[in-house]
Design an enzyme around this catalytic site. Structure first.
Site, PDB file in Angstrom:
ATOM      1  N   HIS A 123      -1.743 -10.102  17.659  1.00  0.00           N
ATOM      2  CA  HIS A 123      -2.769 -10.496  17.282  1.00  0.00           C
ATOM      3  C   HIS A 123      -3.852 -11.610  17.236  1.00  0.00           C
ATOM      4  CE1 HIS A 123      -6.720  -9.910  14.131  1.00  0.00           C
ATOM      5  NE2 HIS A 123      -5.938  -9.231  14.011  1.00  0.00           N
ATOM      6  N   GLU A 135       4.644   0.056   7.094  1.00  0.00           N
ATOM      7  CA  GLU A 135       4.760  -1.118   8.524  1.00  0.00           C
ATOM      8  C   GLU A 135       6.936  -0.292   8.612  1.00  0.00           C
ATOM      9  OE1 GLU A 135       3.635  -4.862   7.918  1.00  0.00           O
ATOM     10  OE2 GLU A 135       4.380  -4.509   9.661  1.00  0.00           O
ATOM     11  N   HIS A 147       2.175 -10.553  14.045  1.00  0.00           N
ATOM     12  CA  HIS A 147       1.181 -10.304  12.861  1.00  0.00           C
ATOM     13  C   HIS A 147       0.702  -8.593  12.454  1.00  0.00           C
ATOM     14  CE1 HIS A 147      -2.493  -8.695  10.722  1.00  0.00           C
ATOM     15  NE2 HIS A 147      -2.739  -7.799  11.305  1.00  0.00           N
ATOM     16  N   ARG A 156      -6.231  -4.784  20.588  1.00  0.00           N
ATOM     17  CA  ARG A 156      -5.374  -6.691  19.622  1.00  0.00           C
ATOM     18  C   ARG A 156      -4.456  -7.264  21.430  1.00  0.00           C
ATOM     19  NH1 ARG A 156      -4.881  -5.388  14.117  1.00  0.00           N
ATOM     20  NH2 ARG A 156      -6.261  -5.933  12.916  1.00  0.00           N
ATOM     21  N   SER A 212     -10.094 -12.131  10.915  1.00  0.00           N
ATOM     22  CA  SER A 212     -10.115 -10.918  10.771  1.00  0.00           C
ATOM     23  C   SER A 212     -11.055  -9.972  12.010  1.00  0.00           C
ATOM     24  CB  SER A 212     -11.718 -10.399   9.633  1.00  0.00           C
ATOM     25  OG  SER A 212     -11.966  -9.012  10.535  1.00  0.00           O
ATOM     26  N   ARG A 224      -1.112  -1.425  16.756  1.00  0.00           N
ATOM     27  CA  ARG A 224      -1.766  -0.857  15.768  1.00  0.00           C
ATOM     28  C   ARG A 224      -3.050  -0.995  16.714  1.00  0.00           C
ATOM     29  NH1 ARG A 224      -4.134  -2.717  12.207  1.00  0.00           N
ATOM     30  NH2 ARG A 224      -2.071  -4.664  11.612  1.00  0.00           N
ATOM     31  N   LEU A 274       0.591  -1.698  -0.534  1.00  0.00           N
ATOM     32  CA  LEU A 274       0.177  -0.034   0.148  1.00  0.00           C
ATOM     33  C   LEU A 274       0.714   1.181  -0.100  1.00  0.00           C
ATOM     34  CD1 LEU A 274      -2.629  -0.894   2.061  1.00  0.00           C
ATOM     35  CD2 LEU A 274      -3.045  -0.083  -0.324  1.00  0.00           C
ATOM     36  N   ALA A 275       1.247   1.686   0.695  1.00  0.00           N
ATOM     37  CA  ALA A 275       2.634   1.702   0.953  1.00  0.00           C
ATOM     38  C   ALA A 275       3.634   2.875  -0.400  1.00  0.00           C
ATOM     39  CB  ALA A 275       3.626   2.035   2.485  1.00  0.00           C
ATOM     40  N   GLY A 276       4.326   1.673  -0.639  1.00  0.00           N
ATOM     41  CA  GLY A 276       4.923   1.250  -2.167  1.00  0.00           C
ATOM     42  C   GLY A 276       4.819   1.686  -3.637  1.00  0.00           C
TER      43      GLY A 276
END
Lengths: 216, 650, 251
Positions: free
Chosen positions: B271, B437, B413, B342, B289, B447, B48-50
């Site tokens: 998680h 991340e 996680h 979490r 999830s 988080r 997502l970031a890259g």
């Protein structure tokens, strides 16, 4: 031409051929209901200019359908890659006919040639050439199907034709984009029934003569 | 230690919290369009970031070189995120706001994140949703055509946007499509199946990378004006984690070895809802999830004899009557119930299992039960909400979760720690940026659910494309670098030497067998409950594993050709060192906060006990050499706008 | 609880794209039925490494059925005999003690073998690059709720978008056609108002790229849908045909 373009031609020509077969079957069935009516139809569709145009158009459809089938099949063969799977299984829900359309098509076209020699050559072609016909249309049919071998050959052919058509019909709609989640099962069902009726009409004729001859 | 000699400058802009980002953008330096074309940026990673960064930078006109280890950018592990993405849209009219999202995130992180960063994150969260919808991300919708939301842990509002149980996939495919558009436009050049093995520094600035082509085995060099790392977390140090098999910390670790600080390595998220371990051949853990905790209820038996019978396989979960079930989260945390954060949920599960109430054959599992929501809402509603997750559970465990409660257990996680970055997302190496991340910036010590996607996309779409210009504006006169320069030569030599060394060991053990051993040590000593004694033991064990690895590993094949074992070995070599640093950081942090739980530091009720007077800082580790201990630097966390409290979810 | 089985594996081994490949047979004992198929492959590789041989190369990553990296044509089925899953979610309890399992790479002109069971699927990226996106730059997007989208359409778009790009459709198709993959992306974006704007351009560009890359022609056998781990429907192919033909007719 794009892959979808080629497929569109297959769909349109195939669809037109199904329509042709529909009329052909509706006329043919008269040969067992009323030979006189059948002869009248033969007369009517003799060597008129519109019948001739129709015949040429029909031939063009078949040729197009056949040529594109060859092109598509060759391309598909290449796309599969040089190495074949050692083990392959037919996934659930995949029709046998859909995987063998080209082979079925070859069987169909082989018989079309035979069929043309049996009837068209002796009937419409002779008329075009201006020759006197040996006998009436109904008599030609009766003559040919007096041989049980021909009856059985034609019946096998019609089964192959049905397999080809029942996939071809819904597939044509699909390729032209007239399909969705709801209509996929419906169209498959309609195709099975519609092409089933068309082929059954044809099928009745050799079957009828086969039984008649066996009884006689 | 010389903590005071190096001052850590986080470059947080002046002004009130809500105006910092606006002020920054108003005053930062920009690069004009014709100069952008002359500037090259390397982006490592296509998650997502890259992917979002590469796409956005490409759109702006920079020349981007984008690298990933997979065969396609679409396969980065962001794709596996299931539940959703947070944003402060307040579409549900339940009292949400940018401030509340900020507050929940900073509180969820146990007050160990920077106020300014977190506020900026909450601020841009709404833009992310707008952007993704514009890209054609098919978020879930209501019948009226507006976007739907669900609840996630650690929040009392419904602010999580989702696309079935595949939100990460849909967001990543959105970013991937934007990236693909730039590839076609020619502004991004894609290099797949390439793994970064070293960073190249010229005159003190990051100017390039050395990668290994995973198909040919060739070492390749790439130069640029700036380097961006978006390479994800280091959770796979534990071998068994919810990360993908290829996820690794090596790119970040190379940056660390060149002087980038590694911040808060001990903050690793466990998680709570993963499928329990089944055996020694297990290769990874599958996450269920967090959204399941919206309706599912977590419990263990009240009676020890019932737990014993469950462990022996004599009873099944559905056989235990309602009055004999202990819904321990609802009991301990009535305000948040099953939706506690979490870290809290994971520790509570561990506490019950440690007390002997575990429900599977290993005694390391608790129930996540849907019988009550199925009775209340009907099976079809539950199926519509969680059908794909239930199917996944059944495929893996062969147990039908509609009929028998699911079994779950915590697993590693996400890593909140990572490469230290300032407000501009620049590391302590000039010209090296770190996003997603891989950096440490926004989640503090823990988080919250649905915040990783938010942070990755915030960094990539809306933060880095601005802040990197502040650096590049001064680089417009720097000509392109040749990869023939001695710095590249030397870096490549170093990489080759490392590969040759690994190939020459020719010992007796496979890479995986050593990695599994490391994983067990990490889980036992640097896992959910840590003690000074255990951590010291852990560090010793890690050193032993390091020796074992460098003397007894066996890598078949050729180092100069495709070699999957060599790939794993290169990663494991770094994981061992990362594990060591995690343990050191955990040992030094004499408090419990978020994902870091020191058993010596807990309240009488067993809750995490922070020591704000001593540990209100970011622990930044500086590499000092192969044979010397890393140096700890501290970036104090000054809370100017938020009252620091003990987290309370009761 | 922990049942184990012994299996015989026939695995395709091939050094490189141009090298000649062949099957190798391996015996593997003590495979836990709780293991996933890829964990069984790990076990095989551990065994090969212990014999100081090179392990079998295969693509895999997330191991939870979403990244689309794993492939493998197992006993005549892409992703193996179980339904609606990828190879990484296939479990050994689907096999019996003494079974022989044949494992082949995806075989298609569009996906050349890189080594052993690993194939090159970059053709899919090229198709997406040809037009599988909405041309919108970062920033300046209107509010997410500005355009209402019916739940029905959003759900259909989501179903199409669930494609993981694994290539099982191409592997399963006797024609090596990529129509299901292409149609899933075209459908997803054509169903949404944001993507509708350039739907015609997209359909034409993606189909042209697909043809150029040598994928076969769809003959509607439906094998792709039957083997798709994410149940992407062939109704998407009908929609692609529709979009494409309408776009061409408008030209």
């Amino acid at each position: 031409m794009s892959s979808i373009g080629k497929k569109t031609i297959q769909s349109i020509t195939g669809g037109a051929l199904i329509l042709f077969l529909t009329f052909h079957a509706l006329m043919n069935i008269f040969v067992i209901i009323s030979p006189e009516a059948y002869d009248a139809i033969c007369e009517f569709l003799g060597a008129n200019w519109y019948a001739l145009v129709g015949t040429v158009g029909l031939a063009a459809l078949v040729v197009l359908h056949f040529i594109f089938a060859i092109v598509l099949t060759v391309q598909n063969y290449i796309a599969r890659g040089s190495e074949r799977y050692a083990v392959s299984a037919r996934p659930k829900g995949v029709e046998w006919s859909s995987r063998n359309m080209f082979v079925l098509g070859l069987v169909v076209i082989g018989f079309v040639v035979l069929h043309l020699l049996n009837f068209w050559y002796k009937m419409q072609l002779q008329e075009i050439l201006g020759n006197e016909l040996e006998m009436s249309g109904a008599e030609f049919v009766q003559d040919l199907f007096s041989h049980p071998v021909y009856c059985i050959l034609y019946m096998i052919w019609l089964v192959a034709l049905w397999f080809h058509l029942q996939h071809g019909m819904w597939s044509a709609f699909h390729t032209l984009g007239w399909n969705n989640n709801k209509w996929i099962p419906r169209l498959k069902c309609i195709s099975n029934i519609y092409t089933g009726i068309v082929c059954a009409l044809f099928f009745c004729i050799p079957l009828y003569y086969l039984i008649i001859n066996l009884i006689a | 230690m010389s903590n005071e000699t190096i001052k850590i400058d986080s470059k947080i802009p002046q002004g009130p919290l809500a105006e910092k980002w606006t002020n920054y953008k108003a005053h930062q330096k920009l690069v004009n369009p014709s100069n952008k074309r002359r500037l090259d940026i390397i982006v490592v990673g296509t998650g997502l970031a890259g992917a979002s960064a590469a796409a956005s930078l490409g759109e702006m006109g920079f020349n981007v070189l984008n690298f990933c280890i997979q065969d396609s950018p679409r396969r980065a592990h962001s794709i596996a995120a299931q539940g959703g993405i947070n944003a402060a849209k307040n579409y549900q009219n339940d009292g949400d706001s940018v401030y509340r999202l900020y507050y929940d995130t900073i509180k969820g992180g146990d007050y160990r994140a920077r106020e300014a960063n977190v506020y900026r994150l909450a601020e841009v969260s709404n833009n992310i949703i707008d952007q993704c919808v514009a890209q054609g991300v098919p978020f879930a919708r209501e019948y009226g055509g507006t976007l739907a939301n669900r609840s996630f842990g650690g929040a009392q509002v419904s602010r999580t946007f989702y696309a079935k149980g595949q939100t990460g996939q849909q967001l990543l495919l959105g970013a991937y499509s934007a990236l693909s558009r730039q590839v076609k436009a020619g502004s991004v050049k894609l290099y797949t199946r390439r793994e970064m093995l070293d960073l190249v520094i010229i005159d003190g600035k990051a100017r390039g990378i050395i990668v290994r082509n995973l198909v040919t085995g060739k070492i390749e060099r790439y130069a640029a004006h700036a380097v961006v790392l978006g390479t994800g977390g280091y959770g796979n140090t534990f071998f068994l984690s919810t990360n993908a098999m290829g996820s690794n910390g090596s790119a970040a670790w190379q940056a660390y070895k060149h002087g980038a600080y590694f911040a808060n390595p001990c903050y690793a998220q466990i998680h709570p809802t993963c499928i329990p371990v089944h055996g020694t051949n297990q290769s990874k853990l599958t996450l269920m999830s967090e959204s399941l905790r919206n309706d599912g209820r977590i419990w263990v038996p009240k009676k020890l004899e019932d737990a014993k019978a469950l462990q022996a396989g004599k009873l099944q979960g559905r056989d235990i009557p309602e009055e004999d079930r202990d819904y321990y989260l609802e009991r301990r945390y009535p305000a948040f119930g099953n939706l506690v954060p979490r870290d809290v949920a994971s520790r509570a599960a561990k506490e019950r299992c440690d007390a002997g109430y575990g429900v599977n054959n290993t005694g390391l599992a608790v129930f996540l039960d849907f019988s009550e929501p199925i009775a209340r809402l009907g099976k079809s509603v539950v199926e519509a909400r969680y059908g794909n997750l239930f199917q996944m559970y059944e495929k893996i465990t062969d147990v039908n979760p509609y009929e028998n409660p699911m079994m779950i257990f915590p697993a590693i996680h996400y890593t909140m720690g990572g490469i230290w970055v300032d407000y501009e997302l620049q590391t302590s190496i000039t010209g090296l940026f770190c996003i997603g991340e891989a950096n440490f910036s926004d989640h503090g010590a823990n988080r919250l659910g649905a915040s990783a996607l938010m942070q990755g996309l915030a960094d990539g779409y809306f933060v880095l494309p601005y802040t990197i210009q502040n650096y590049l504006a001064d680089e417009i006169r720097t000509p392109r670098f040749s990869t023939d320069r001695p710095e590249f030569e030397e870096a490549e030599k170093k990489v080759n030497a490392r590969i040759e060394k690994l190939m020459s060991i020719q010992g007796k053990r496979s890479v995986d067998s050593i990695h599994k051993e490391l994983g067990l040590i990490m889980w036992d000593f640097v896992g959910m409950g840590r003690t000074a004694e255990g951590l010291k033991k852990g560090i010793e064990e890690i050193q032993r594993i390091k020796k074992e690895f460098w003397s007894n590993v066996f890598i078949p094949g050729d180092g100069k050709d495709m070699n999957t074992e060599l790939e794993k070995a290169l990663r494991l070599a770094d994981f061992i060192e990362i594990g060591d640093l995690m343990a050191r950081d955990a040992l030094h942090r004499e408090e419990s906060c978020g994902g870091h739980f020191r058993e010596e530091h807990q309240t009488p009720e067993g809750e995490a006990l922070r020591h704000d007077d001593k540990y209100m800082y970011v622990g930044c580790w500086k590499y000092t050499g192969e044979d010397s201990e890393p140096e700890l630097l501290k970036e104090p966390l000054n809370y100017e706008f938020t009252e620091v409290k003990t987290r309370n979810y009761k | 609880m922990d049942k184990t089985i012994n299996v015989t594996l026939k695995v395709w081994r091939q050094r490189g794209p141009k090298a000649k490949g062949a099957f190798e047979t391996y015996k593997l004992n003590g495979v836990s039925t709780d293991s996933s198929f890829l964990e069984m492959m790990d076990q095989l590789n551990e065994q090969l490494i212990s014999e100081r041989k090179e392990p079998v190369v295969f693509d895999h990553d997330c191991r939870e059925g979403i990244c689309g990296m794993c492939s493998l044509y197992i006993n005549g089925h892409p992703h193996g005999p179980d339904e609606d899953i990828t190879t990484c979610q296939l479990h050994m309890r689907k096999f019996k003690d003494g079974d022989t399992i044949t494992i082949e790479p995806w075989r298609s002109h569009g996906f050349p073998v890189i080594r052993d069971l690993m194939v090159d699927r970059s053709a899919f990226d090229k198709i997406i690059q040809a037009g599988g996106y909405v041309s919108v730059n970062t920033g300046g997007a209107p509010d997410a709720n500005a355009i209402p989208i019916s739940k029905e359409k959003a759900d259909l778009a989501m179903d199409a978008a669930s494609c993981i790009g694994c290539g099982a459709c191409v592997a399963a198709c006797k024609n090596g056609s990529a129509m299901l993959f292409v149609s899933a992306k075209v459908s997803q974006l054509a169903l949404l108002p944001q993507g509708k704007v350039e739907a015609a351009r997209r359909a034409k560009a993606m189909v042209a790229k697909m043809d150029e890359l040598g994928f076969g022609n769809c003959t509607n056998t439906g094998a792709c849908e039957a083997e798709c781990p994410k149940n992407v429907s062939i109704s998407n192919i009908a929609r692609l045909n529709r979009e494409f033909l309408c776009a061409k007719l408008k030209d």
